[in-house]
Design a protein around this motif. Structure first.
Motif, PDB file in Angstrom:
ATOM      1  N   ILE A  32      -4.941  -7.008  11.180  1.00  0.00           N
ATOM      2  CA  ILE A  32      -6.187  -7.360  10.513  1.00  0.00           C
ATOM      3  C   ILE A  32      -6.223  -8.879  10.349  1.00  0.00           C
ATOM      4  N   ARG A  33      -7.442  -9.395  10.259  1.00  0.00           N
ATOM      5  CA  ARG A  33      -7.641 -10.834  10.109  1.00  0.00           C
ATOM      6  C   ARG A  33      -8.671 -11.048   9.002  1.00  0.00           C
ATOM      7  N   VAL A  34      -8.265 -11.794   7.989  1.00  0.00           N
ATOM      8  CA  VAL A  34      -9.146 -12.092   6.859  1.00  0.00           C
ATOM      9  C   VAL A  34      -9.463 -13.581   6.899  1.00  0.00           C
ATOM     10  N   THR A  35     -10.753 -13.925   6.813  1.00  0.00           N
ATOM     11  CA  THR A  35     -11.190 -15.324   6.852  1.00  0.00           C
ATOM     12  C   THR A  35     -11.940 -15.655   5.576  1.00  0.00           C
ATOM     13  N   THR A  36     -11.648 -16.827   5.004  1.00  0.00           N
ATOM     14  CA  THR A  36     -12.338 -17.258   3.786  1.00  0.00           C
ATOM     15  C   THR A  36     -13.537 -18.140   4.149  1.00  0.00           C
ATOM     16  N   THR A  37     -14.366 -18.390   3.159  1.00  0.00           N
ATOM     17  CA  THR A  37     -15.550 -19.220   3.386  1.00  0.00           C
ATOM     18  C   THR A  37     -15.186 -20.655   3.753  1.00  0.00           C
ATOM     19  N   ASP A  38     -13.991 -21.094   3.396  1.00  0.00           N
ATOM     20  CA  ASP A  38     -13.524 -22.430   3.752  1.00  0.00           C
ATOM     21  C   ASP A  38     -12.696 -22.448   5.043  1.00  0.00           C
ATOM     22  N   GLY A  39     -12.644 -21.303   5.715  1.00  0.00           N
ATOM     23  CA  GLY A  39     -12.005 -21.265   7.019  1.00  0.00           C
ATOM     24  C   GLY A  39     -10.521 -20.984   7.040  1.00  0.00           C
ATOM     25  N   ILE A  40      -9.935 -20.601   5.907  1.00  0.00           N
ATOM     26  CA  ILE A  40      -8.526 -20.187   5.919  1.00  0.00           C
ATOM     27  C   ILE A  40      -8.445 -18.798   6.541  1.00  0.00           C
ATOM     28  N   VAL A  41      -7.510 -18.623   7.459  1.00  0.00           N
ATOM     29  CA  VAL A  41      -7.351 -17.334   8.137  1.00  0.00           C
ATOM     30  C   VAL A  41      -5.990 -16.735   7.785  1.00  0.00           C
ATOM     31  N   GLY A  42      -6.007 -15.491   7.334  1.00  0.00           N
ATOM     32  CA  GLY A  42      -4.777 -14.770   7.047  1.00  0.00           C
ATOM     33  C   GLY A  42      -4.643 -13.564   7.954  1.00  0.00           C
ATOM     34  N   HIS A  43      -3.427 -13.298   8.409  1.00  0.00           N
ATOM     35  CA  HIS A  43      -3.178 -12.177   9.316  1.00  0.00           C
ATOM     36  C   HIS A  43      -2.265 -11.153   8.651  1.00  0.00           C
ATOM     37  N   GLY A  44      -2.535  -9.880   8.938  1.00  0.00           N
ATOM     38  CA  GLY A  44      -1.699  -8.803   8.432  1.00  0.00           C
ATOM     39  C   GLY A  44      -1.474  -7.759   9.507  1.00  0.00           C
ATOM     40  N   GLU A  45      -0.512  -6.885   9.268  1.00  0.00           N
ATOM     41  CA  GLU A  45      -0.166  -5.841  10.238  1.00  0.00           C
ATOM     42  C   GLU A  45       0.014  -4.514   9.521  1.00  0.00           C
ATOM     43  N   ALA A  46      -0.500  -3.451  10.143  1.00  0.00           N
ATOM     44  CA  ALA A  46      -0.391  -2.105   9.578  1.00  0.00           C
ATOM     45  C   ALA A  46       0.698  -1.315  10.284  1.00  0.00           C
ATOM     46  N   SER A  47       1.053  -0.186   9.701  1.00  0.00           N
ATOM     47  CA  SER A  47       2.048   0.707  10.285  1.00  0.00           C
ATOM     48  C   SER A  47       1.700   1.035  11.729  1.00  0.00           C
ATOM     49  N   PRO A  48       2.695   1.067  12.622  1.00  0.00           N
ATOM     50  CA  PRO A  48       2.418   1.290  14.046  1.00  0.00           C
ATOM     51  C   PRO A  48       2.207   2.742  14.429  1.00  0.00           C
ATOM     52  N   MET A  49       2.307   3.672  13.497  1.00  0.00           N
ATOM     53  CA  MET A  49       2.155   5.078  13.846  1.00  0.00           C
ATOM     54  C   MET A  49       0.801   5.311  14.524  1.00  0.00           C
ATOM     55  N   MET A  50       0.808   5.905  15.727  1.00  0.00           N
ATOM     56  CA  MET A  50      -0.400   6.145  16.518  1.00  0.00           C
ATOM     57  C   MET A  50      -1.174   4.853  16.752  1.00  0.00           C
ATOM     58  N   GLY A  51      -0.439   3.768  16.904  1.00  0.00           N
ATOM     59  CA  GLY A  51      -1.073   2.483  17.119  1.00  0.00           C
ATOM     60  C   GLY A  51      -1.787   1.944  15.899  1.00  0.00           C
ATOM     61  N   GLY A  52      -1.569   2.559  14.749  1.00  0.00           N
ATOM     62  CA  GLY A  52      -2.162   2.095  13.504  1.00  0.00           C
ATOM     63  C   GLY A  52      -3.645   2.358  13.367  1.00  0.00           C
ATOM     64  N   GLU A  53      -4.233   3.090  14.303  1.00  0.00           N
ATOM     65  CA  GLU A  53      -5.683   3.277  14.291  1.00  0.00           C
ATOM     66  C   GLU A  53      -6.165   3.984  13.031  1.00  0.00           C
ATOM     67  N   HIS A  54      -5.359   4.902  12.494  1.00  0.00           N
ATOM     68  CA  HIS A  54      -5.753   5.601  11.263  1.00  0.00           C
ATOM     69  C   HIS A  54      -5.866   4.624  10.101  1.00  0.00           C
ATOM     70  N   SER A  55      -4.928   3.664  10.012  1.00  0.00           N
ATOM     71  CA  SER A  55      -5.003   2.670   8.939  1.00  0.00           C
ATOM     72  C   SER A  55      -6.156   1.697   9.163  1.00  0.00           C
ATOM     73  N   LEU A  56      -6.388   1.316  10.421  1.00  0.00           N
ATOM     74  CA  LEU A  56      -7.490   0.404  10.703  1.00  0.00           C
ATOM     75  C   LEU A  56      -8.831   1.034  10.346  1.00  0.00           C
ATOM     76  N   GLY A  57      -8.935   2.347  10.484  1.00  0.00           N
ATOM     77  CA  GLY A  57     -10.157   3.031  10.073  1.00  0.00           C
ATOM     78  C   GLY A  57     -10.423   2.875   8.589  1.00  0.00           C
ATOM     79  N   VAL A  58      -9.360   2.927   7.786  1.00  0.00           N
ATOM     80  CA  VAL A  58      -9.506   2.717   6.344  1.00  0.00           C
ATOM     81  C   VAL A  58      -9.927   1.273   6.071  1.00  0.00           C
TER      82      VAL A  58
END
Length: 372
Positions: A32-58
């Motif tokens: 996942i990628r979170v961007t702020t109004t001032d342009g700061i970008v933060g990156h995160g990673e979810a569990s790899p089970m089934m490619g993480g698609e179930h978590s990305l849906g949430v």
């Protein structure tokens, strides 16, 4: 861009990344990628089970609701979302989604204050972390194949410890106990009497068999015996831990702090929660406090080689009583194309990044090109 003055969330993206052509969904990575109004970008990673698609849906479900919130309120955001989605588990998909978000928000926090995450956690007890080579899929290998797989990692990585994992069919118990014992003894002979070893049964034994295998591990001088029985059989896990002298570990499939306490109360004295499966950095800090209060070893499980790995290194650096090395499960370099400065294994150790936030230089254009 000037010095950022706001940490207001502008957007939240959730996506899979394919590293190789025609890569099946289960081999993809969930970011996942979170961007702020001032342009700061933060990156995160979810569990790899089934490619993480179930978590990305949430994540996609709650993404719009985060716009306009302050990224520094990460603990409040986490708890509100946990209780919003509580009837989905909360284990598994929900906790993986929240772990990815939490890591991204910590990344933003570090970049905003121009500090590495470990500094915001209270400081680093150590800047170099020993690692162990985690060698999987041995339930499907012959004895000779297992020895070759262990020897390759032993020689190429010079780890501080080796753990070899079964990774077999969890619907079947006690399939080849004599074969497992033969592998345990052969690996010990391969690396020598003084080298630290661990064995991960991957939940494949009954209680009686776990006791039998555990006695062999004790005789062979192994350091720990991981998840001998099904993870949800907490009472049995605790019984084995109390009856064997070898350290019995569990917890990589534990998704809440309450479940972690249940495992500890059952008798397990080394727990292994995974920050991209439960809680992210905030959750692992809570686990750290629980373990410190109970006198229990915290040895986080971690198998992902990029964002999850680096976030885990920040956590490990902040643990006062770090008793075991960090897990290094995937020596593949196929993901390195999107990361300019991933910590590399050298002399059995990883150096904790010192840059702001996670301290990673991430090529977002490369990630975007590989989005699935």
């Amino acid at each position: 861009m000037g010095v950022p003055t706001s940490t207001t969330i502008k957007s939240v993206e959730a996506f899979q990344v394919s590293w190789e052509p025609n890569e099946p969904p289960g081999r993809r990575t969930a970011f996942i990628r979170v961007t702020t109004t001032d342009g700061i970008v933060g990156h995160g990673e979810a569990s790899p089970m089934m490619g993480g698609e179930h978590s990305l849906g949430v994540v996609r479900d709650f993404a719009e609701s985060l716009v306009g919130l302050d990224a520094l309120d990460h603990a409040i955001i986490f708890d509100r979302l946990m209780h919003k989605y509580i009837k989905l588990g909360p284990e598994g998909a929900v906790t993986g989604a929240l772990a990815a978000l939490d890591i991204a928000l910590w990344d933003i926090k570090g970049k905003f204050f121009n500090q590495p995450i470990h500094q915001l956690l209270g400081g680093a007890w150590r800047k170099e972390i020993p690692f162990y080579s985690s060698v999987g899929n041995n339930a499907f290998r012959t004895l000779d194949e297992t020895l070759r797989a262990v020897e390759e990692r032993f020689k190429s990585e010079t780890p501080a410890l080796i753990k070899f994992r079964q990774d077999g069919d969890r619907s079947r118990q006690d399939v080849d106990v004599p074969g497992d014992i033969a592998k345990i003894k052969a690996v010990r002979k391969l690396v020598g009497d003084g080298f630290p070893l661990a064995f991960d049964a991957s939940n494949l034994y009954s209680v009686g068999t776990a006791m039998r295998v555990g006695r062999v591990l004790e005789e062979e001088g192994y350091i720990w015996f991981e998840e001998p029985v099904q993870h949800y059989n907490v009472r049995a896990m605790g019984e084995i831990a109390q009856r064997l002298s070898i350290t019995v570990s569990a917890g990589e499939q534990t998704y809440t702090t309450q479940a972690l306490v249940d495992m500890i109360n059952a008798g397990v004295r080394m727990v292994q929660p995974d920050l991209i499966k439960m809680g992210g950095i905030t959750g692992l800090m809570q686990c750290m406090a629980i373990c410190h209060a109970h006198g229990v070893e915290l040895v986080p499980h971690q198998t992902q080689p990029t964002i999850g790995h680096v976030a885990n290194l920040h956590i490990l650096s902040a643990i006062m009583h770090l008793t075991k090395p960090a897990e290094f499960a995937d020596p593949s370099t196929r993901m390195h194309v999107a990361f300019d400065n991933l910590p590399k294994p050298q002399n059995g150790k990883f150096v904790v990044p010192s840059g702001p936030g996670l301290g990673l230089s991430i090529n977002d254009a490369e990630l975007n090109k590989r989005r699935s």
